[in-house]
Design a protein around this motif. Sequence first.
Motif, PDB file in Angstrom:
ATOM      1  N   LYS A 108       0.827  -1.212   0.000  1.00  0.00           N
ATOM      2  CA  LYS A 108       0.000   0.000   0.000  1.00  0.00           C
ATOM      3  C   LYS A 108       0.859   1.259   0.000  1.00  0.00           C
ATOM      4  O   LYS A 108       0.628   2.181  -0.783  1.00  0.00           O
ATOM      5  CB  LYS A 108      -0.952  -0.005   1.224  1.00  0.00           C
ATOM      6  N   SER A 109       1.847   1.297   0.878  1.00  0.00           N
ATOM      7  CA  SER A 109       2.696   2.494   0.945  1.00  0.00           C
ATOM      8  C   SER A 109       3.566   2.615  -0.297  1.00  0.00           C
ATOM      9  O   SER A 109       3.828   3.721  -0.782  1.00  0.00           O
ATOM     10  CB  SER A 109       3.554   2.460   2.213  1.00  0.00           C
ATOM     11  N   THR A 110       3.994   1.483  -0.827  1.00  0.00           N
ATOM     12  CA  THR A 110       4.793   1.486  -2.060  1.00  0.00           C
ATOM     13  C   THR A 110       3.980   2.088  -3.202  1.00  0.00           C
ATOM     14  O   THR A 110       4.470   2.919  -3.973  1.00  0.00           O
ATOM     15  CB  THR A 110       5.214   0.040  -2.401  1.00  0.00           C
ATOM     16  N   ILE A 152      -5.947   7.693   0.763  1.00  0.00           N
ATOM     17  CA  ILE A 152      -5.826   7.395   2.192  1.00  0.00           C
ATOM     18  C   ILE A 152      -5.106   6.059   2.350  1.00  0.00           C
ATOM     19  O   ILE A 152      -5.555   5.045   1.813  1.00  0.00           O
ATOM     20  CB  ILE A 152      -7.215   7.338   2.872  1.00  0.00           C
ATOM     21  N   ASP A 153      -3.965   6.097   3.031  1.00  0.00           N
ATOM     22  CA  ASP A 153      -3.203   4.874   3.318  1.00  0.00           C
ATOM     23  C   ASP A 153      -3.620   4.418   4.705  1.00  0.00           C
ATOM     24  O   ASP A 153      -3.812   5.229   5.607  1.00  0.00           O
ATOM     25  CB  ASP A 153      -1.704   5.186   3.279  1.00  0.00           C
ATOM     26  N   THR A 154      -3.805   3.120   4.877  1.00  0.00           N
ATOM     27  CA  THR A 154      -4.224   2.599   6.178  1.00  0.00           C
ATOM     28  C   THR A 154      -3.232   1.535   6.633  1.00  0.00           C
ATOM     29  O   THR A 154      -2.595   0.891   5.811  1.00  0.00           O
ATOM     30  CB  THR A 154      -5.614   1.936   6.111  1.00  0.00           C
ATOM     31  N   HIS A 177       5.100  -3.704  10.284  1.00  0.00           N
ATOM     32  CA  HIS A 177       4.132  -2.619  10.392  1.00  0.00           C
ATOM     33  C   HIS A 177       4.844  -1.286  10.322  1.00  0.00           C
ATOM     34  O   HIS A 177       5.571  -0.934  11.225  1.00  0.00           O
ATOM     35  CB  HIS A 177       3.447  -2.687  11.763  1.00  0.00           C
ATOM     36  N   THR A 178       4.651  -0.540   9.261  1.00  0.00           N
ATOM     37  CA  THR A 178       5.280   0.781   9.233  1.00  0.00           C
ATOM     38  C   THR A 178       4.234   1.880   9.262  1.00  0.00           C
ATOM     39  O   THR A 178       4.423   2.890   9.908  1.00  0.00           O
ATOM     40  CB  THR A 178       6.159   0.964   7.987  1.00  0.00           C
ATOM     41  N   THR A 179       3.122   1.675   8.573  1.00  0.00           N
ATOM     42  CA  THR A 179       2.059   2.674   8.632  1.00  0.00           C
ATOM     43  C   THR A 179       1.315   2.399   9.927  1.00  0.00           C
ATOM     44  O   THR A 179       0.711   1.358  10.077  1.00  0.00           O
ATOM     45  CB  THR A 179       1.096   2.524   7.433  1.00  0.00           C
ATOM     46  N   THR A 180       1.373   3.331  10.864  1.00  0.00           N
ATOM     47  CA  THR A 180       0.736   3.069  12.155  1.00  0.00           C
ATOM     48  C   THR A 180      -0.521   3.909  12.315  1.00  0.00           C
ATOM     49  O   THR A 180      -1.238   3.768  13.270  1.00  0.00           O
ATOM     50  CB  THR A 180       1.688   3.380  13.321  1.00  0.00           C
TER      51      THR A 180
HETATM   52 MG    MG Z   1       2.229   0.866   4.756  1.00  0.00          MG
END
Ligand code: MG
Length: 370
Positions: free
Chosen positions: A221-223, A265-267, A248-251
């Motif tokens: 997702k973040s990529t 929106i990134d979750t 877990h990087t997106t907190t």
């Molecule tokens: Mg992420």
Amino acid sequence: MIPAIDALRAIGWPWVGRPTAGPWAEVMDAHPKAGPARVIEQHRSGYVVANATDHAASVESPPEWQRPPGYRKGKVAPEDRAVVGDWVLVEDGRRIVALLPRRSAIKRGAAGEHYRQQLIAANIDVVLVVCGLDGDFNPRRIERYLLLVQAEGVTPVVVLTKADRPGADPEAALAALAGVAAQGVPVLALNARDPEAARALDPWLQPGATAVLVGSSGAGKSTLTNSLLGIERMKTAAVREHDARGRHTTTYRALIALPSGACLIDTPGMRELKPTGEEELAEGGFGEIEALAAQCRFRDCRHAAEPGCAVRAAVEAGTLDPGRLANYLKLRDEVAIASDRLASRLAQKPAPRPAAKPPARRPDGKPGRR
Ligand SMILES: [Mg+2]
Ligand SMILES: Nc1nc2c(ncn2[C@@H]2O[C@H](COP(=O)(O)OP(=O)(O)O)[C@@H](O)[C@H]2O)c(=O)[nH]1
Ligand SMILES: [Zn+2]
């Protein structure tokens, strides 16, 4: 007081100007000193809101939203508090005084003994269900996501990442999702690290649209967000190749304005995906099974061993994937159980309020009870 409409529109403001009538205008009229802003980050401790792509601020939430130790009467239910994507009214640039009505919201059943809903994001147009073509790939979980994220006016798209990895088999994955695609859900396989490849999502990322990324941790997702942004904005984790589990990087949930004019929106990854009980199986990606079920001899056919079962006949004829049917039956039971829990919660509540309503206001227009 209203900031420049163009600045608001760049972060998804759905009106051409200020609404002059209807529920939005009512809330705004009650707070003449407050201006609209969008929730772009949601942390444990509070919110960050923005009223332009380059203007964000940490704000306080109304006292009645503050997390109670238990679930006490008179407090605003968690689903009536702002989540990322929501429009709120902010006073003095630092206090949320009201929640504006939602156009759409996606949610899930919260874990725990008591029935509760957890909102994932609000005012969404597109849901990108992200799944890696590695150990993460699971058609059954994609079907579960599609059932949960259905909401009026929300278009789901399945994005299969890591198509570039050795060992990835995009053709086989697309074949395994043929049942989903046949329901009109677009399914794309791509390399999320390649900004050119990510442009395949352009049709759903038009100016003014808001999209939310959902999927397991490590799915990409973040990529994908970075590729759509063209810069390293979200932190990405190096996935451990052998077990395909990302760290877990997106907190927290965050809304980002894309160069295309859409908002994304990134979750963080969600482990548990429980239905809320409000899902419709026909609308949530299982339309063909619901249509077959309508042709069964018995109205209450369980599609087990009943004679004249059109659903089993389709499996025997090879037109319905038995794995997909098993998942449908499982999800149908989960929805039924959640729906009973929801009904009994509503029966207990003295005055149930629909989740889409803004928080209670006093007649003088000040924020609710203190
Ligand atoms: Mg992420
Ligand atoms: N080769 C390749 N690696 C990817 C792809 N998508 C994600 N990754 C890698 O998978 C790991 C987890 O990605 P991340 O975006 O942090 O996942 P998130 O938890 O869903 O945000 C990172 O090391 C990414 O570089 C892809 O399409 N191709
Ligand atoms: Zn049947």
